[in-house]
Design an enzyme around this catalytic site. Structure first.
Site, PDB file in Angstrom:
ATOM      1  N   TYR A 155       0.842  -1.199   0.000  1.00  0.00           N
ATOM      2  CA  TYR A 155       0.000   0.000   0.000  1.00  0.00           C
ATOM      3  C   TYR A 155       0.876   1.248   0.000  1.00  0.00           C
ATOM      4  O   TYR A 155       0.662   2.185  -0.786  1.00  0.00           O
ATOM      5  CB  TYR A 155      -0.927   0.001   1.214  1.00  0.00           C
ATOM      6  CG  TYR A 155      -1.849   1.196   1.286  1.00  0.00           C
ATOM      7  CD1 TYR A 155      -3.018   1.236   0.532  1.00  0.00           C
ATOM      8  CD2 TYR A 155      -1.546   2.289   2.106  1.00  0.00           C
ATOM      9  CE1 TYR A 155      -3.869   2.339   0.595  1.00  0.00           C
ATOM     10  CE2 TYR A 155      -2.385   3.388   2.164  1.00  0.00           C
ATOM     11  CZ  TYR A 155      -3.546   3.404   1.410  1.00  0.00           C
ATOM     12  OH  TYR A 155      -4.381   4.508   1.464  1.00  0.00           O
ATOM     13  N   LYS A 188       1.181   4.097  -3.083  1.00  0.00           N
ATOM     14  CA  LYS A 188       0.910   5.505  -2.808  1.00  0.00           C
ATOM     15  C   LYS A 188       2.145   6.366  -3.075  1.00  0.00           C
ATOM     16  O   LYS A 188       2.035   7.516  -3.516  1.00  0.00           O
ATOM     17  CB  LYS A 188       0.431   5.682  -1.360  1.00  0.00           C
ATOM     18  CG  LYS A 188      -0.965   5.134  -1.106  1.00  0.00           C
ATOM     19  CD  LYS A 188      -2.014   5.859  -1.947  1.00  0.00           C
ATOM     20  CE  LYS A 188      -3.430   5.448  -1.578  1.00  0.00           C
ATOM     21  NZ  LYS A 188      -4.449   6.198  -2.353  1.00  0.00           N
TER      22      LYS A 188
END
Length: 236
Positions: free
Chosen positions: A143, A147
């Site tokens: 994640y 990002k």
């Protein structure tokens, strides 16, 4: 700078807590129309909201939305995915690919698809990308990686689109009080407050939003030695 009043806004992930707050805030600030997109769009009570089906991981779905909504002036890349546990080595190939497709390729390809339409309007248009404080803090594994990749792409898009008058806003925030963070006991930002800060920054012509203290602290720590950000790397 980009005014919300009179704008035509497209929100991805509109069914979620942050997405819903974006739709409602855009309407409250006088948007002429809001395209509320999701894989399974829901009905809205305001006639200015146009629900559209969108899977940001599917090229044909992106093309269909651009064809159905060519009048967009503000694109908000809000849709995102996460894994139930942090890490990279612990996840399957499919889990990693799903995160990359949703969190990076999706908003990137949507921005690329809308860039010519936004650029042709001669100013007053914007792309808003929702990153995370975890863009700069790699404790969330894949994640965080996706990002971070989106943050870099946002910076590149900002430079390429600036001559055409397209404002590109990157948003960083820690925990937000949504279903995704339901089990978190740390301080959480209200989706309403987050969206208000984002729209205020957009209308002020800003490029980046650090929406909470977590984001500000992590951002300021990037210039420090790596061990300051990750004390577990310090030698005993």
């Amino acid at each position: 700078m980009t005014s919300i009043e009179g704008s035509v806004v497209l929100v991805t992930g509109a069914n979620g807590g942050i997405g819903t707050a974006f739709v409602e805030a855009a309407l409250a600030r006088g948007a002429a129309k809001v395209y509320a997109t999701a894989r399974t769009p829901r009905e809205w009570s305001d006639d200015r909201v146009v629900p559209l089906a969108l899977d940001v991981t599917d090229a044909a779905s992106i093309a269909a939305v651009v064809e159905a909504a060519p009048d967009v002036t503000i694109l908000i890349n809000n849709a995102g995915a996460n894994t139930p546990t942090p890490g990279i080595l612990s996840h399957t190939d499919d889990e990693i690919r799903a995160n990359v497709e949703t969190n990076f390729f999706g908003p990137l390809f949507l921005a690329r698809a809308y860039a010519p339409l936004l650029s042709a309007q001669g100013g007053g248009t914007a792309i808003i990308d929702i990153h995370s404080a975890l863009s700069w803090f790699a404790v969330a594994g894949i994640y965080s990686a996706t990002k971070a990749a989106l943050w870099s792409a946002t910076n590149s898009l900002r430079l390429e689109l600036q001559p055409a008058g397209v404002q590109v806003v990157g948003v960083h925030v820690g925990y937000v009080d949504t279903a995704m963070a339901a089990g978190v006991t740390d301080a959480k930002t209200s989706p309403v407050d987050l969206v208000s800060d984002v729209f205020d920054a957009t209308e002020a012509g800003e490029h980046e939003v650090l929406a909470d203290e977590t984001s500000r602290q992590v951002r300021s720590g990037l210039s420090a030695p790596l061990e300051a950000l990750y004390p577990q790397l310090a030698r005993g």
